[in-house]
Scaffold this active site. Structure first.
Site, short mmCIF file in Angstrom:
data_model
loop_
_atom_site.label_atom_id
_atom_site.label_comp_id
_atom_site.label_asym_id
_atom_site.label_seq_id
_atom_site.Cartn_x
_atom_site.Cartn_y
_atom_site.Cartn_z
N GLU A 42 0.84 -1.20 0.00
CA GLU A 42 0.00 0.00 0.00
C GLU A 42 0.87 1.25 0.00
OE1 GLU A 42 -4.31 0.33 1.27
OE2 GLU A 42 -3.16 -0.60 -0.31
N ASP A 43 1.94 1.22 0.77
CA ASP A 43 2.71 2.42 1.06
C ASP A 43 4.01 2.49 0.29
OD1 ASP A 43 0.76 3.25 2.78
OD2 ASP A 43 1.67 2.26 4.50
#
Ligand code: MN
Length: 586
Positions: free
Chosen positions: A91-92
């Site tokens: 996600e990051d």
């Protein structure tokens, strides 16, 4: 989870400290190779999250650390601990392909599962909650992904206070209550379920939470004082019968489950006898029944309160003997008797099973071998609901979730989840939403694109039905619809009859009171606060009982009823509340 309560993730940002805790929590169960895998995941995730902060201002990496520690306490395997550390890296800023290259297919699969489940949001339609739970399982594909999501949610709830947006806090808390706590319950993870519920309770029903916390704290000291006197008497009696009680411990009931119980029992605290109960843990099942006999020989049991959840476990697999007895001074006291294995499974559910199989040395003989574990029973129930045949026991070996493969999960424009059989069409979807939508369906957009009404749907599709007034279903639809609901509704309209309507329900509350000036006004004020019009209210005076106020009203949603009952119970002079559902008069 008790071994986690004193850990502060901030202090574990360097490997040595983390490693020490990992060894301690896991009971030193990981091999050297596994530890070096976990270390590589630790270093990689620390690097990806290096610059990021949580809403609380803590370094972001404190979150994956906390999640991986919970996963360790639940005895998850080394790949899952690594996946816990890595769970937010894709996600990051990280790439799944990178995780796959460095850590292999299995870990990439687990990380991808968590990332996919993260994308599913629940928007609070109660009818959609069960479908939503199933969709999570279908998307997760592996029970370990579900457990990771549960412990991820636990830490997010513990730090939810720092979230800046009140409406998001509420949405996350509602989702926790309706979806995640319920899944933890299904998996038999009682302790985690209780923690998630209580954390969410404070956000979803803040007044009720505050009231329950106050009422329970007020009641607990006297109960614990009482148990302190009871305990040595029981310990001695058990010792006299040569029943070694492994430990005898008291516990406080979780606030949320206590509140739910209070709602079920007319807000009468006399029913919450297990607010503080004594748990008696003994070596064998025979000892359980023997201990029950010892307790009943000491104190008379309360009729109707002896529950044998050993012979008849609860649907989620919970096992224990319960009894309520009149102890010293006639004080009603609940006892819960179980073996250590039952105790572990009641708290740890599905993960208690891993503890046994993976350490390879079960401590209590082979009784657990061949036992159908709670979570397997649950998964089988779902499997049966979906119409599959029973499978052989090699299914036990697998953590793969593949019995949803004949169902698809699609979304309404508002994000509600609807589950349908494979190859279902927009017409099936339309009738599932409402018969009017089905009857007037004129066209459909799937993922914002116009498609024909017989277009086969796939999981994850977002579906918007376009309706027209005076539209009628076509007999051609019968050739392609997959659900019997759609088929029968179409036939119904083609025959020319109006579809059956569901009638609204009316509710009556019977409120027993110590009458006083202004009481009726306070009660009607409570209804006014919820914008509910009272249809009729009357007072009945009965001989040798409290006067009773009967209030009839129609309410908009069932979830509101609990709030209303709590409000009324808070009014001075209200003794108890009983509820009757009345069919509405036409
Ligand atoms: Mn996370």
């Amino acid at each position: 989870m008790n071994d986690l309560t004193n850990l502060a993730p901030q202090t574990l940002l360097d490997w040595d400290a983390y490693h020490r805790e990992l060894v301690r929590i896991s009971g030193n169960r990981y091999t050297g190779a596994e530890l070096s895998l976990i270390r590589r995941a630790f270093d990689y995730a620390a690097d990806i999250h290096r610059e990021q902060k949580r809403f609380s201002g803590d370094p972001y990496f404190t979150h994956p650390i906390a999640v991986s520690q919970s996963a360790t306490a639940y005895k998850l395997d080394a790949p899952t601990i690594a996946a816990a550390l890595l769970h937010d890296t894709v996600e990051d800023g990280g790439a799944l392909s990178d995780v796959k290259k460095r850590f292999g297919d299995e870990i990439a699969f687990l990380v991808d599962g968590v990332t996919k489940v993260d994308k599913i949001h629940y928007h609070g339609a109660e009818r959609a909650a069960e479908s939503m739970r199933r969709m999570l399982f279908a998307v997760a594909e592996d029970v370990r992904v579900i457990i990771l999501k549960l412990v991820d949610r636990l830490h997010n709830m513990q730090t939810l206070w720092a979230h800046p947006a009140p409406e998001k806090r509420l949405r996350i808390a509602k989702e926790t209550l309706d979806i995640y706590a319920s899944i933890a319950d299904r998996l038999g993870m009682g302790e985690l379920k209780g923690e998630l519920e209580d954390l969410a309770f404070a956000y979803v029903f803040p007044d009720e939470h505050r009231w329950m916390a106050r009422e329970i704290r007020k009641r607990i000291p006297a109960r614990e004082e009482h148990l302190k006197k009871i305990r040595p008497i029981l310990e001695k009696a058990l010792a006299d019968e040569n029943i070694p009680a492994l430990f005898v411990s008291a516990r406080a009931k979780h606030f949320y489950s206590a509140w739910k119980k209070l709602l079920r029992y007319d807000m009468n605290w006399d029913h919450l006898l297990d607010l503080v109960a004594l748990r008696v843990v003994v070596p064998t099942i025979e000892d359980c029944y023997a201990a029950l006999g010892v307790i009943h020989a000491l104190w008379p049991p309360m009729p109707g309160r002896i529950k044998d959840y050993i012979a008849l476990p609860k649907p989620n697999g919970y096992q224990s003997l319960h009894t309520t007895v009149f102890c010293l001074d006639g004080n009603a006291t609940e006892f819960q008797i179980r073996t250590e294995a039952m105790h572990r499974e009641n708290e740890y559910g599905i993960t208690a099973h891993w503890l046994w199989t993976q350490t390879g040395k079960p401590k209590e003989g082979t009784r657990l071998v061949g036992k159908k574990f709670a979570w397997v029973r649950q998964l089988r129930t779902w499997q049966k609901e979906f119409g599959h045949a029973e499978r052989s026991d090699d299914y036990l070996e697998s953590l793969k979730i593949d019995f949803f493969k004949d169902r698809i999960f699609v979304l309404t424009p508002k994000g509600d989840v609807v589950d349908l059989p494979e190859n279902a069409t927009p017409v099936d979807f339309a009738y599932h939403i409402h018969s009017d939508i089905g009857n007037r369906a004129a066209g459909v957009k799937v993922n914002s694109k116009m498609v024909p009404l017989d277009h086969p749907l796939s999981s994850g599709d977002m579906i918007e039905i376009i309706t027209q007034k005076n539209r009628r279903p076509s007999s051609e639809w019968l050739a392609f619809v997959k659900t019997s609901l759609a088929r029968s509704q179409i036939r119904h309209v083609l025959r020319g009859a109006a579809p059956p309507e569901t009638k609204p329900t009316e509710t009556e509350l019977e409120i027993a009171v110590n009458d006083r000036v202004g009481l009726l006004k306070d009660i009607s004020g409570a209804f006014a606060r919820f914008r509910i019009n009272i249809e009729t209210a009357s007072v009945e005076r009965r001989a040798s009982a409290y006067p009773v106020i009967l209030v009839r009203f129609r309410h908009k949603n069932p979830g509101q009823l609990g709030k209303i009952k709590t409000q009324i119970k808070k009014i001075r002079g209200v003794h108890s509340i009983a509820e009757h559902a009345k069919p509405a008069k036409p």
